[in-house]
Design a protein around this motif. Sequence first.
Motif, PDB file in Angstrom:
ATOM      1  N   LEU A  19       0.804  -1.228   0.000  1.00  0.00           N
ATOM      2  CA  LEU A  19       0.000   0.000   0.000  1.00  0.00           C
ATOM      3  C   LEU A  19       0.834   1.274   0.000  1.00  0.00           C
ATOM      4  N   LEU A  20       2.043   1.178   0.516  1.00  0.00           N
ATOM      5  CA  LEU A  20       2.878   2.380   0.567  1.00  0.00           C
ATOM      6  C   LEU A  20       3.559   2.695  -0.756  1.00  0.00           C
ATOM      7  N   ARG A  21       3.574   1.753  -1.678  1.00  0.00           N
ATOM      8  CA  ARG A  21       4.255   1.988  -2.945  1.00  0.00           C
ATOM      9  C   ARG A  21       3.643   3.170  -3.722  1.00  0.00           C
ATOM     10  N   PRO A  22       2.290   3.228  -3.895  1.00  0.00           N
ATOM     11  CA  PRO A  22       1.738   4.401  -4.604  1.00  0.00           C
ATOM     12  C   PRO A  22       1.964   5.713  -3.857  1.00  0.00           C
ATOM     13  N   ILE A  23       1.949   5.648  -2.509  1.00  0.00           N
ATOM     14  CA  ILE A  23       2.206   6.875  -1.736  1.00  0.00           C
ATOM     15  C   ILE A  23       3.641   7.332  -1.948  1.00  0.00           C
ATOM     16  N   GLU A  24       4.577   6.378  -1.896  1.00  0.00           N
ATOM     17  CA  GLU A  24       5.981   6.724  -2.143  1.00  0.00           C
ATOM     18  C   GLU A  24       6.170   7.276  -3.547  1.00  0.00           C
ATOM     19  N   ALA A  25       5.469   6.656  -4.521  1.00  0.00           N
ATOM     20  CA  ALA A  25       5.590   7.132  -5.898  1.00  0.00           C
ATOM     21  C   ALA A  25       5.097   8.568  -6.021  1.00  0.00           C
ATOM     22  N   SER A  26       3.957   8.874  -5.364  1.00  0.00           N
ATOM     23  CA  SER A  26       3.407  10.233  -5.417  1.00  0.00           C
ATOM     24  C   SER A  26       4.350  11.232  -4.766  1.00  0.00           C
ATOM     25  N   VAL A  27       4.883  10.864  -3.591  1.00  0.00           N
ATOM     26  CA  VAL A  27       5.829  11.749  -2.907  1.00  0.00           C
ATOM     27  C   VAL A  27       7.085  11.948  -3.744  1.00  0.00           C
ATOM     28  N   ARG A  28       7.531  10.851  -4.384  1.00  0.00           N
ATOM     29  CA  ARG A  28       8.732  10.951  -5.217  1.00  0.00           C
ATOM     30  C   ARG A  28       8.502  11.884  -6.417  1.00  0.00           C
ATOM     31  N   ARG A  29       7.302  11.802  -7.021  1.00  0.00           N
ATOM     32  CA  ARG A  29       7.004  12.690  -8.149  1.00  0.00           C
ATOM     33  C   ARG A  29       7.017  14.152  -7.727  1.00  0.00           C
ATOM     34  N   VAL A  30       6.431  14.416  -6.552  1.00  0.00           N
ATOM     35  CA  VAL A  30       6.443  15.801  -6.050  1.00  0.00           C
ATOM     36  C   VAL A  30       7.877  16.267  -5.809  1.00  0.00           C
ATOM     37  N   GLY A  31       8.685  15.393  -5.203  1.00  0.00           N
ATOM     38  CA  GLY A  31      10.086  15.740  -4.950  1.00  0.00           C
ATOM     39  C   GLY A  31      10.853  15.980  -6.230  1.00  0.00           C
ATOM     40  N   GLU A  32      10.636  15.123  -7.240  1.00  0.00           N
ATOM     41  CA  GLU A  32      11.327  15.306  -8.521  1.00  0.00           C
ATOM     42  C   GLU A  32      10.887  16.595  -9.201  1.00  0.00           C
ATOM     43  N   GLY A  33       9.569  16.889  -9.126  1.00  0.00           N
ATOM     44  CA  GLY A  33       9.089  18.147  -9.718  1.00  0.00           C
ATOM     45  C   GLY A  33       9.689  19.357  -9.032  1.00  0.00           C
ATOM     46  N   ALA A  34       9.747  19.301  -7.687  1.00  0.00           N
ATOM     47  CA  ALA A  34      10.353  20.413  -6.949  1.00  0.00           C
ATOM     48  C   ALA A  34      11.828  20.561  -7.297  1.00  0.00           C
ATOM     49  N   GLY A  35      12.505  19.430  -7.474  1.00  0.00           N
ATOM     50  CA  GLY A  35      13.921  19.479  -7.849  1.00  0.00           C
ATOM     51  C   GLY A  35      14.124  20.091  -9.220  1.00  0.00           C
ATOM     52  N   ARG A  36      13.244  19.776 -10.168  1.00  0.00           N
ATOM     53  CA  ARG A  36      13.365  20.353 -11.510  1.00  0.00           C
ATOM     54  C   ARG A  36      13.128  21.862 -11.488  1.00  0.00           C
ATOM     55  N   ILE A  37      12.138  22.287 -10.688  1.00  0.00           N
ATOM     56  CA  ILE A  37      11.892  23.731 -10.576  1.00  0.00           C
ATOM     57  C   ILE A  37      13.074  24.427  -9.908  1.00  0.00           C
ATOM     58  N   ALA A  38      13.635  23.784  -8.865  1.00  0.00           N
ATOM     59  CA  ALA A  38      14.805  24.364  -8.197  1.00  0.00           C
ATOM     60  C   ALA A  38      15.987  24.464  -9.142  1.00  0.00           C
ATOM     61  N   ALA A  39      16.053  23.550 -10.120  1.00  0.00           N
ATOM     62  CA  ALA A  39      17.152  23.575 -11.086  1.00  0.00           C
ATOM     63  C   ALA A  39      16.920  24.563 -12.221  1.00  0.00           C
ATOM     64  N   GLY A  40      15.743  25.206 -12.227  1.00  0.00           N
ATOM     65  CA  GLY A  40      15.482  26.230 -13.239  1.00  0.00           C
ATOM     66  C   GLY A  40      14.470  25.843 -14.288  1.00  0.00           C
ATOM     67  N   ASP A  41      13.948  24.609 -14.226  1.00  0.00           N
ATOM     68  CA  ASP A  41      12.953  24.165 -15.198  1.00  0.00           C
ATOM     69  C   ASP A  41      11.562  24.546 -14.687  1.00  0.00           C
TER      70      ASP A  41
END
Length: 357
Positions: free
Chosen positions: A57-79
Motif C-alpha cells: 500500500l505504501l508503494r503508490p504513496i511513495e511514488a506520489s511523494v517521489r514525483r512531487v520531490g522530482e518536480g520540486a527538484g526540476r523547478i529548483a534547477a530552473g525548469d
Amino acid sequence: MKLRTYLLLANMISIAFIIILLVAFYRYMLLSMDQFIWLTSATVGAAIVSALLHFLLLRPIEASVRRVGEGAGRIAAGDLEARIEHTGFKEFRQLADQFNHMGSSLETSFRQVKAAEASQRELVANMAHDLRTPLASVQSYVEALQDDIIQDEETFRNYLATIRSETVRLGNLIQDLFELSTLDGTKQEPDELKLSIVEDVLVELLPRFTKPIALKSLQLIVRLPDRRVSIIIAPRHLQRILQNLLENAIRYSPKDGLLSLTAEEIEDPYGKLVRFEVCDEGEGVPVEERERIFERFYRSEQSRSREGGGSGLGLSIAKLLVEHSGGQIGIQPAGKNGSVFWFTLREAVDAKKTSEI
C-alpha cells in the motif's frame, strides 16, 4: 528515515507491545499455554500480513511523494515548466493541482520579470538615444557660437532658436518620462477621481494648437454633444490625453489636411460612455503595428527619424491615463488614408444635473 521504514517500525512496535501483554497475561495465569500459543501465533501472523500490506500500500504513496520531490527538484534547477501527474489518492491529486498551479505562477512571474528587464534595457537604450540627439545638437551649436564662427545676425538668431527648441524638446521628454513613471507607480482610487466637463476642457486646450495647425494649413473640425457632458476623469488628465492624440495627429497630417475631434455619447450595459475620436489624413498605421503603437518609445517609422519630433511616449501616457480611469483606447483606419485614435470614458451619473447648472 524513509516513510516506509518509519511506518513498518511503528507497526512492529505495536506488535511487540501486544506480545509483551500476552506474556504478562500468561505469567499471571490469565491465559493457558494453548491460548498463549494461539494468540501469539495469531499476533505474529497479523504482523507478517500487516508488513506485507504496508509494503504494497505504501508503494503508490511513495511514488506520489517521489514525483512531487522530482518536480520540486526540476523547478529548483530552473525548469519552471516542470509539472507532475494527477495520479494517486485524492489528497495527492489535490497536491499535484496546487503544485502545478504554483509552477504556472512561478513561470508567469519569471516571464514578467524577464519582460520587465528587457523593457527596462530598452527604455534605457531609447532614453540614451533620445537624449543624446538633442544634446549633441545643442553642444555643436553652442560650440559654434563660442568660437565666433557665426558672424551673420540672422544665422546667429537661427542658432539660438534651434538651441531653444532642442532644450524645450529635452524638457518635454524629461516631463514625459516623469509622468510615465508616476502613472506606473500609483493608481488613482475611485474617490480621488474628479469630474471633467468636455466643453470646458476643450475651450482651454484647443488654443494651444492654433500655431501648429496654422503652420501646416490644417483644418480642425470639432463635434460635441448638444449638451454639456461630464465624465469621470480629472480635467488635467483628459486634457493630457487629448493633447497627446492631437499632437500625434498634427505631426503626421499632410499639409492642407483635415483633422477632426469628435465626442459622442454611447450606451453600454453599465450606463453611458463618452467616445472620443481624433481623426487625421496621414499615411495611417500598418495593421501589424497597431498592437504596438501604444508601446513606449515605439514609432511607426522604423528609421527613427526625428523629422516628426515625437518622443514615442505620448501615446503610452494617453493609454495609461485612459486605463487608469477605467476606459479603453485603440486605433482604427480612417478610409483609404489616415487613422482614427479613439478612447472611451464613463459618463458621470449626475451629468444631466451638471448641464442644468
